[in-house]
Motif scaffolding. Structure first.
Motif, PDB file in Angstrom:
ATOM      1  N   TYR A  16       8.729  14.000  19.757  1.00 31.22           N
ATOM      2  CA  TYR A  16       9.713  14.396  20.758  1.00 31.22           C
ATOM      3  C   TYR A  16      10.841  13.375  20.855  1.00 31.22           C
ATOM      4  O   TYR A  16      12.022  13.723  20.911  1.00 31.22           O
ATOM      5  CB  TYR A  16       9.042  14.560  22.128  1.00 31.22           C
ATOM      6  CG  TYR A  16       8.623  15.975  22.425  1.00 31.22           C
ATOM      7  CD1 TYR A  16       7.558  16.532  21.744  1.00 31.22           C
ATOM      8  CD2 TYR A  16       9.302  16.747  23.350  1.00 31.22           C
ATOM      9  CE1 TYR A  16       7.162  17.829  21.994  1.00 31.22           C
ATOM     10  CE2 TYR A  16       8.903  18.055  23.610  1.00 31.22           C
ATOM     11  CZ  TYR A  16       7.832  18.584  22.930  1.00 31.22           C
ATOM     12  OH  TYR A  16       7.453  19.864  23.181  1.00 31.22           O
ATOM     13  N   PRO A  62      14.231  15.077  26.010  1.00 29.66           N
ATOM     14  CA  PRO A  62      12.915  14.892  25.388  1.00 29.66           C
ATOM     15  C   PRO A  62      12.160  13.701  25.962  1.00 29.66           C
ATOM     16  O   PRO A  62      10.943  13.773  26.161  1.00 29.66           O
ATOM     17  CB  PRO A  62      13.246  14.675  23.918  1.00 29.66           C
ATOM     18  CG  PRO A  62      14.526  15.370  23.715  1.00 29.66           C
ATOM     19  CD  PRO A  62      15.278  15.182  24.997  1.00 29.66           C
ATOM     20  N   GLY A 117       8.254  21.655  20.938  1.00 33.01           N
ATOM     21  CA  GLY A 117       9.193  20.619  20.495  1.00 33.01           C
ATOM     22  C   GLY A 117      10.048  21.101  19.341  1.00 33.01           C
ATOM     23  O   GLY A 117      11.282  20.932  19.332  1.00 33.01           O
TER      24      GLY A 117
END
Lengths: 119, 487, 495
Positions: free
Chosen positions: A49, A75, C184
């Motif tokens: 991430y 993120p 993600g």
């Protein structure tokens, strides 16, 4: 080619960690080691991430004079949550292991299974 | 009261009855009174609908929509009328018989017995009145499940095994084949209503007609078409009143009734005979008729012999449907009533013999005619009716079936019907003959007359008289059924 | 005011109530409070469903931040439907835990207040997954519900519950992490986390390999969570050894919500074209679900622990839902979605009945259950009705699902599939009938002889659920009607 190997080294690290963690979860019979494997597995995703969020040449996302390229903060924020979740998971797992040890006097999966077969 | 209200009452009466029976479980006399009262109420309701149906009325009502465009709906038409009359009428007689039988035999769980019995009649009424295939399927399954506790009544290992066979055959055929056929029909035709002239014409073609017909015919496991007949002899572990009403009348007739309904109202006679798929069904029925008769010959247990005889006789009705012409349909449908009276008499007698003497094997029944003359005489009448000897009801339906076979140009089946009659004689007649003319076991001196309990004797005499009466009133049945044949 | 904030209240009420349970502690008190909260949540979901059916979509922006930047809560027919039965079953199951002499006694008195806390947290998580329109939020709520359910399972009275919970924890965490990876990667492609926004951007982004990988991670992760065969190994032990109330609640809701996530991702985010035409997801799902149905049903037949048997049956039933989804047609989706609901009712009722059995027999072994039909007629009658629902006998909810499933198969000329569905229900006949026969017609076992009927406080909720399976077996306008709306939305037949 070299770009793929070195330019994306973050991703290679992520993959390596992920596989390591996954392997530990599957192969280890000791419950504590399984939890550690699980942790490594999760950590790899955290790295993934953060890598995603990095903007080339960007600075920390704090608005100030003279900077106009910032790293994507989202993120990192997300992964803060995920880290909390990971810690929670680990603590629940450890709590369960404590109870398992009280009940079975062991934290080896094989021995637990063997005891179950007997009863 | 309007006809459609009456139809609703017909449906609700046995259900309410079942509830009351359950509630009165602690007091046997009240419970049995409720059973009889429910039976009489139901029968009079059904009879009161008869004139309207004879006059061409088709009372209809809808409960609710189960799926969009697919309601749980009811329509009373001649075939259903006949089935409802037979099932509800014989229920009264069987209740009388059951009271005698269950008490004499000191059976346990009698409340469960009477409740399940009333629920089975509820299932049978639902089948008789069903206005579309989905409704019929719903009640078909209710009937299967509500009869299960009756078959497993004794709770012994043997009873459990029989009940398991019973349930597994009936459920696997209905869920595995019949439901598929119903869903397929819905996808193809967009409706499941029972419509005069059928709903499939132009919707299904070629070999698919054959496949669909096979799914329906074999899927209706209650019609006991071979090789799905094994549940019927297995169900003989049940107490005799159950075998008599359900496995000679309500359940099996629900099966052949379904086949008849499907042929007349789903396929349509013209469409089916034009497709040629019906020939296959004729052969399946013909084979069952002959094979089951031979198996019956080999049985020494009286109830099992009667069970195989039922398997064989049911295929008469399937044959009638498969002929797909007016005579066949009328003959087959008429056989529903005729065979019901004949076979229930036979089963009543079997139960009476068991009660009085504890004998179940035919070879032990020599000379019984002297100790139980009424029972044996009734047995003879029932047997002759099943064989089809005038002046008994069974002769008419066989006559029409034979006419139908001739009409369809299927001479093979005329022969099969005749051979089968001979086989019927061979396996049924020796029983009363030996009963009357063969002497009993030598060592035993001639026993005094010792009949079964009074309730049982009354019941079996009533049905035997019914067999004779039906011969003279067959015209009424014929008039009722005429609209099925297309006017 | 309340009306505007319904979507938020749906989550916030149980979330805040959960820690308060720790403060209350006393059984009657904490129970009363938790039940009140559950029914309140259910009430909200009823109002929500009505709103959604009127307007088609209800949306709420958390903290006033507009989507796609802020977190959006949104309810469309599918999510409102899932919210309804999750909160409803949550309320019904919890209602039975009240007074003395109930299935709650399986849990040591000193830990009972924790049960209520975890239960409400788990409910919050499940509702949150369903209501949120934000991908990362899905992950967070997934973990809330998962962590609390590990704890709930670990409360089980027998020590086997602990390894079962641990195994579930390991598998569940792997599943959730897979989902996290998938999310993600999708964020990487589109730069958004809002589902509706992402769906639009995905079409333009043409993610290629990244989309493929993301899809793979997500499907496997969700597959673990919903116990799709062969990723189901955590489920049988977890359900068998958890406290009966927990099993009833989780079996009825947790896997269903996971199926909901699958529907959301596949249909609302990736889109039918990508998932089914480009990737051929339908074939994979169909194969796995059919295999799962047969294998799990067969395994169920050989179980002696009836809770375990029902757990295997759950794996098989998940197969039916996924099978319906795999057709990617309106009828197929209706079959899948309506089975979510129907199976939740059926399994909830069955496991509640098992709770009654456990309470009286202290065992759920088939041998101990011999003859208890006479001692506990109402409990076992409820079980029998639930069992008939599993088989799919007409007039039970199970039949409705089966009917749609067969129709979906026939509409696409998948003969074999229709036949296999029907054959598989015969396997259900075997495992259900084994129990009915033993319970009603065998001589009572030693334990059964001393048993008596379960208390009314347990029977009533059991029969509410069982009664619902009968009701929705004949009145389908609510269940199949809403499922139909949901299917149309998912397939974008109507916007």
């Amino acid at each position: 080619m070299m770009d793929n190997v070195f330019g994306l080294y973050n991703y290679w690290v992520v993959i390596f960690l992920m596989m390591t963690g996954f392997y530990i979860v599957i192969s280890q019979r000791n419950l504590i080691k399984k939890v550690i494997g699980l942790n490594i597995f999760q950590t790899s995703v955290f790295l993934l991430y953060i890598t995603i969020g990095k903007v080339e040449g960007g600075t920390a996302p704090i608005v100030s004079e003279g900077f106009n390229v910032y790293t994507n903060p989202l993120p990192s924020v997300l992964i803060l949550t995920a880290i909390v979740v990971g810690v929670a998971t680990t603590s629940v797992a450890l709590a369960l292991i404590v109870r398992i040890r009280e009940a079975y006097e062991t934290i080896e999966e094989d021995e637990i299974l063997a005891q179950e077969k007997l009863t | 009261m309007s006809s459609s209200t009456l139809v609703q009452l017909v449906l609700l009466t046995p259900l309410v009855g079942a509830g009351l029976i359950l509630a009165c479980g602690k007091r046997p006399n009240v419970r049995e009174m409720v059973t009889l009262l429910t039976g009489v109420t139901l029968f009079s309701l059904v009879v009161s609908l008869l004139p309207a149906v004879m006059a061409g009325e088709r009372p209809t009502f809808t409960w609710f929509e189960m799926f969009p465009g697919l309601p749980i709906a009811f329509t009373l038409e001649p075939l259903g009328m006949l089935f409802a009359l037979v099932a509800s009428g014989l229920w009264i007689v069987t209740s009388i018989y059951a009271i005698g039988y269950m008490r004499a035999h000191h059976e346990e769980h009698q409340t469960r017995f009477y409740t399940s019995f009333a629920l089975s009649i509820f299932g049978a009424m639902g089948i008789a009145l069903a206005g579309n295939m989905l409704t019929l399927f719903l009640f078909y399954e209710i009937l299967t499940l509500s009869t299960y506790p009756l078959v497993s009544h004794h709770g012994t290992e043997g009873a459990m095994k029989g009940a398991r066979t019973y349930l597994s055959v009936l459920l696997s055929t209905s869920v595995g084949l019949l439901l598929l056929a119903v869903a397929w029909t819905w996808v193809m035709a967009g409706t499941l209503d029972f419509t005069e002239g059928g709903i499939l014409a132009g919707k299904v073609e070629g070999p698919m007609v054959l496949v669909l017909l096979a799914l329906y015919a074999f899927g209706t496991g209650k019609a006991a078409l071979m090789p799905f007949h094994r549940w019927l002899p297995a169900a003989m572990v049940a107490p005799t009143p159950v075998s008599a009403l359900l496995h000679a009348v309500a359940v099996v007739k629900a099966g052949v009734f379904t086949v008849m309904k499907v042929v007349v109202y789903i396929f349509g006679l013209d469409f089916l005979s034009a497709s040629g798929a019906n020939v296959w069904l004729m052969y399946a029925a013909g084979i069952t008729i002959i094979l089951a008769s031979f198996v019956a010959l080999a049985q020494d247990n009286l109830k099992r012999r009667l069970a195989y005889s039922t398997v064989s006789q049911l295929s008469y009705i399937v044959l009638g449907a498969a002929l797909a012409n007016s005579w066949g349909v009328v003959g087959g449908s008429m056989h529903i009533a005729m065979h019901a009276f004949g076979k229930i008499t036979l089963f009543f007698c079997a139960g009476a013999i068991y009660l009085a003497t504890h004998k179940t094997e035919i070879s032990d029944m020599r000379g019984l005619g002297r100790t139980m003359p009424i029972t044996m005489f009734a047995f003879l009448i029932g047997a002759l009716s099943v064989i089809g000897v005038p002046p008994l009801g069974g002769s008419w339906s066989k006559w029409y079936l034979a006419l139908g076979a001739v009409d369809a140009g299927q001479w093979v089946f005329v022969t099969i019907l005749m051979v089968s009659s001979l086989l019927n004689i061979a396996y049924l007649i020796p029983i009363p003959i030996r009963g009357f003319f063969s002497s009993g076991p030598d060592s035993v001196p001639r026993a005094p007359i010792k009949e079964a309990p009074l309730f049982c004797v009354i019941a079996l005499s009533l049905t035997a008289i019914g067999c004779i009466a039906l011969f003279f009133f067959a015209d009424g049945v014929y008039q009722l059924l005429l609209p099925l044949a297309g006017g | 005011m309340i009306k505007q904030n319904l979507l938020a209240l749906q989550i916030v009420i149980p979330l805040i109530a959960a820690p308060l349970c720790i403060l209350l502690r006393r059984r009657a008190l904490v129970w009363g409070f938790a039940v009140l909260v559950c029914w309140l949540t259910f009430g909200i979901s009823v109002v929500l469903l009505r709103q959604v059916l009127e307007t088609g979509l209800v949306s709420y922006e958390m903290g006033g931040w507009a989507a796609p930047w802020g977190i959006e809560y949104r309810a469309d027919p599918l999510s409102a439907f899932v919210l309804l039965f999750v909160s409803g079953i949550g309320a019904i199951v919890l209602s039975s835990a009240g007074l003395k002499d109930t299935a709650l006694d399986e849990i040591p008195v000193s830990r009972q207040y924790l049960f209520f806390t975890l239960y409400l947290l788990c409910l919050t998580g499940l509702l949150g997954i369903t209501i949120t329109g934000d991908l990362f939020n899905v992950f967070v709520f997934l973990e809330i519900s998962a962590l609390s359910s590990y704890g709930l399972i670990g409360l089980g009275g027998r020590r086997q519950a602990l390894p079962a919970a641990f195994q579930y924890l390991v598998m569940g965490t792997i599943g959730a992490t897979f989902i996290l990876i998938g999310i993600g990667l999708m964020y990487m492609m589109t730069g958004t986390l809002n589902m509706a926004d992402m769906a639009e951007r995905l079409v333009m982004a043409d993610g290629g390999r990244t989309a493929l990988v993301a899809f793979g991670f997500l499907t496997v992760g969700i597959g673990i969570k919903m116990a799709l065969f062969p990723l189901h190994i955590w489920l049988p032990n977890a359900y068998a050894y958890a406290p009966s109330l927990v099993t009833a609640f989780l079996a009825a809701t947790a896997t269903k919500v996971s199926v909901y996530i699958l529907l959301r991702f596949v249909f609302s985010v990736f889109g039918v074209t990508f998932a089914f035409e480009t990737l051929g997801l339908g074939g994979v799902l169909m194969f796995l679900s059919l295999l799962g149905i047969f294998v799990a049903s067969t395994v169920a037949i050989f179980q002696t622990n009836i809770k375990r048997m029902l757990a295997y049956s759950s794996v098989a039933q998940i197969g039916y839902m996924v099978l319906g989804i795999s057709f990617a047609s309106t009828t197929g989706l209706v079959a899948g979605i309506v089975h979510l609901f129907n199976h939740a009712l059926i399994k909830g009722g069955l496991f509640m009945a098992m709770g009654c059995v456990m309470l009286r027999l202290k065992s759920v072994d088939i041998e101990d259950m011999a003859g208890i039909g006479r001692k506990m007629p109402f409990t076992m009658a409820a079980w029998a009705v639930g069992g008939l629902g599993l088989i799919g006998i007409p007039a039970t909810a199970g039949f409705i699902s089966k009917w749609y499933l067969i129709r979906a198969a026939l509409e696409q000329n998948w003969w074999i599939v229709a036949v296999m569905v029907l054959i598989s229900s015969l396997l259900a006949v075997i495992y259900v009938w084994r129990v009915i026969e033993t319970a009603f017609f065998k001589e009572p076992s030693a334990r059964a002889r001393e048993a008596r009927e379960a208390p009314l406080s347990m029977l009533l909720p059991t029969w509410v659920l069982v009664g619902a399976t009968l009701f929705f077996g004949v009145m389908t306008s609510t269940s199949a009607g809403v499922a139909g709306r949901a299917a149309e939305v998912l397939l974008r037949v109507i916007p």
